[in-house]
Design an enzyme around this catalytic site. Structure first.
Site, short mmCIF file in Angstrom:
data_model
loop_
_atom_site.label_atom_id
_atom_site.label_comp_id
_atom_site.label_asym_id
_atom_site.label_seq_id
_atom_site.Cartn_x
_atom_site.Cartn_y
_atom_site.Cartn_z
N HIS A 135 33.02 9.49 -80.01
CA HIS A 135 34.11 8.76 -79.36
C HIS A 135 35.42 9.47 -79.72
CE1 HIS A 135 36.94 5.33 -78.89
NE2 HIS A 135 36.01 4.77 -78.13
N ASP A 212 30.43 6.51 -88.11
CA ASP A 212 31.10 5.61 -87.18
C ASP A 212 30.05 4.58 -86.75
OD1 ASP A 212 31.97 4.32 -84.91
OD2 ASP A 212 32.75 6.12 -83.94
N GLN A 215 29.08 1.02 -82.87
CA GLN A 215 28.03 0.57 -81.94
C GLN A 215 26.73 0.21 -82.64
OE1 GLN A 215 28.51 -0.13 -78.89
NE2 GLN A 215 30.50 0.84 -78.56
N LYS A 238 33.40 -5.93 -81.63
CA LYS A 238 32.11 -5.61 -81.01
C LYS A 238 30.98 -6.39 -81.69
CE LYS A 238 33.70 -0.90 -80.18
NZ LYS A 238 33.91 -0.65 -78.76
N CYS A 376 35.72 6.95 -73.34
CA CYS A 376 36.41 7.58 -74.48
C CYS A 376 35.54 8.65 -75.12
CB CYS A 376 36.84 6.55 -75.52
SG CYS A 376 38.05 5.38 -74.92
N1 PMP Z 1 33.54 4.60 -82.07
C1 PMP Z 1 32.67 4.17 -81.15
C2 PMP Z 1 31.29 4.75 -81.12
C3 PMP Z 1 33.06 3.18 -80.25
O1 PMP Z 1 32.19 2.75 -79.33
C4 PMP Z 1 34.36 2.66 -80.31
C5 PMP Z 1 34.83 1.61 -79.33
N2 PMP Z 1 34.50 1.89 -77.99
C6 PMP Z 1 35.22 3.14 -81.30
C7 PMP Z 1 34.77 4.10 -82.15
C8 PMP Z 1 36.61 2.63 -81.44
O2 PMP Z 1 36.61 1.29 -81.81
P1 PMP Z 1 37.95 0.45 -81.81
O3 PMP Z 1 38.59 0.66 -80.46
O4 PMP Z 1 37.50 -0.95 -82.03
O5 PMP Z 1 38.79 0.97 -82.92
#
Ligand code: PMP
Length: 419
Positions: A135, A212, A215, A238, A376
């Site tokens: 991401h 990270d 997910q 999430k 993203c």
């Molecule tokens: N890493 C991953 C794999 C994600 O899916 C996301 C959110 N789409 C993020 C990081 C970022 O999370 P946040 O916007 O809650 O900071």
């Protein structure tokens, strides 16, 4: 606790999806005259009464700032805030509460590590190894660090199924690798990475590892001690909790060796104009008034999930993914993007001759909420030669019937575009 809205189904014997759905008020609504089918859970999940009521109760009856006042409400809020930290610790099986730092979300957690670990442990020429499926929040902080420090970003590629090429990953681990930063589960493809192996390999090369977990925590039990990762980051929203709250887990000795990320109240021991000393962990990393009710709400979400059981949730979502994959693959002109052998509940796809944004819009007219775009993960989209995909992502409250609705809506999109 407001008794009117509590609908918690404690002590379920079997996984009862209808009972679970009754815990989520947002799922009762219609959209464009159709029952809402919420399949955008990887972006953010809906909230159960347990979380909504807890947040409401704290703002109604128990609200005060934490850690500062000697008065009754402040003590009660502080106790609840710290109890939430304990729940997070138990949830990911960290050794100590002080290894749990409350942040805004995964993004802030990674930026904290980049700024603080980067400043104290990295120098020009040191390498940070990530993967092609990260991401943006696990790419850009390392690029910013590179601009400041001259660190070098290395990227391990994925195969056509969206699986990390472990040989390539291993080849890229070298004597200058100081940090490996890898997603546990890809938000765009659903791929589950073999993080146990990644962590072991990285450690064998003397590198630290950040996972990270944005997910993964909603879908699978995580044990940071068993994994032996150095950092683990995730977001509350999430995980059926509030937005604006997230977690950075870090091993105590590492967090202790890292400088503060931001300065201000809460994070100090003593301040003078010539010298300031810092508070103990985790407060050293929590400058300013934290998202008190967010943390407490996240604790409520964790209680809720633990009562249902992470294993039962994972089983349900695996079944949904298998069903959805079979249904979608049956649709002529539909191509799945991300076909890894190990996947979590995410189905990303392309439809011949229909732009992903048009697919998203037509599905929305059927009441089906999905995400369309690059998720993203622009470099990953480039790897697959696409500008984006349509992504359905599943949660504990989704059903097979909803996947049937999704499949029907996709067929309709094809008809509208003459396919
Ligand atoms: N890493 C991953 C794999 C994600 O899916 C996301 C959110 N789409 C993020 C990081 C970022 O999370 P946040 O916007 O809650 O900071």
């Amino acid at each position: 606790m407001n008794g009117n809205t509590q609908r918690i189904n404690i002590g379920r014997d079997a996984f009862d999806v209808e009972a679970i759905r009754a815990d989520f008020p947002a799922l009762r609504q219609t959209v464009h005259g159709r029952a809402l089918v919420f399949l955008d859970n990887a972006a953010s999940a809906q909230k159960p009464f347990r979380v909504i009521d807890t947040v409401r109760q704290y703002y109604t009856d128990d609200y005060a700032n934490v850690h500062r006042g000697l008065h009754y409400l402040s003590e009660r809020a502080s106790d609840a805030f710290e109890a939430a930290r304990g729940k997070v610790r138990g949830f990911i099986n960290a050794r100590e509460d002080c290894e749990i730092v409350f942040v805004r979300g995964t993004t802030e957690a990674i930026n904290l590590v980049a700024a603080s670990f980067g400043q104290s442990h990295l120098k020009a020429g040191d390498e940070i190894l990530i993967t092609e499926m990260e991401h943006h929040s696990n790419i850009v902080p390392w690029q910013l660090l590179g601009e400041r420090l001259g660190t070098v970003l290395k990227v391990a590629p994925v195969n056509d199924a969206g699986e990390l090429l472990m040989d390539e990953f291993e080849r890229l681990l070298g004597p200058r690798t100081r940090l490996v930063a890898v997603t546990h589960v890809s938000n765009a493809l659903g791929t589950i990475n073999p993080i146990e192996r990644i962590i072991a390999l990285a450690h064998a090369h003397g590198a630290r590892v950040l996972i990270d977990g944005a997910q993964s925590v909603p879908h699978t039990a995580v044990d940071v001690q068993a994994l032996d990762c150095d950092f683990y980051a995730f977001s509350g929203h999430k995980l059926y909790g509030p937005t604006g709250i997230g977690v950075l887990y870090g091993k105590r000795e590492l967090l202790e060796a890292m400088p503060p990320y931001q300065g201000g109240g809460e994070m100090i021991r003593e301040v003078s104009f010539t010298r300031t000393t810092y508070a103990e962990l985790p407060h050293k990393f929590e400058a300013g008034t934290p998202h008190i009710v967010g943390a407490i709400g996240l604790g409520a979400a964790i209680d809720y999930l633990q009562e249902i059981g992470l294993e039962a949730i994972a089983r349900h979502e695996d079944e949904l993914l298998a069903y959805a994959t079979a249904r979608l693959q049956d649709i002529p002109g539909l191509r799945m993007v991300g076909t890894a052998a190990r996947k979590a509940g995410i189905a990303s796809f392309l439809l011949d001759g229909v732009h992903t944004h048009d697919v998203g819009t037509i599905l929305d007219r059927h009441g089906v909420a999905v995400r369309a775009g690059h998720h993203c993960a622009m470099p990953l989209m480039t790897r697959f030669g696409v500008s984006g995909t349509t992504r359905a992502s599943f949660a504990l409250y989704n059903t097979r019937a909803e996947i049937d609705t999704l499949a029907g809506a996709i067929r309709h999109a094809q008809e509208l575009f003459g396919r």
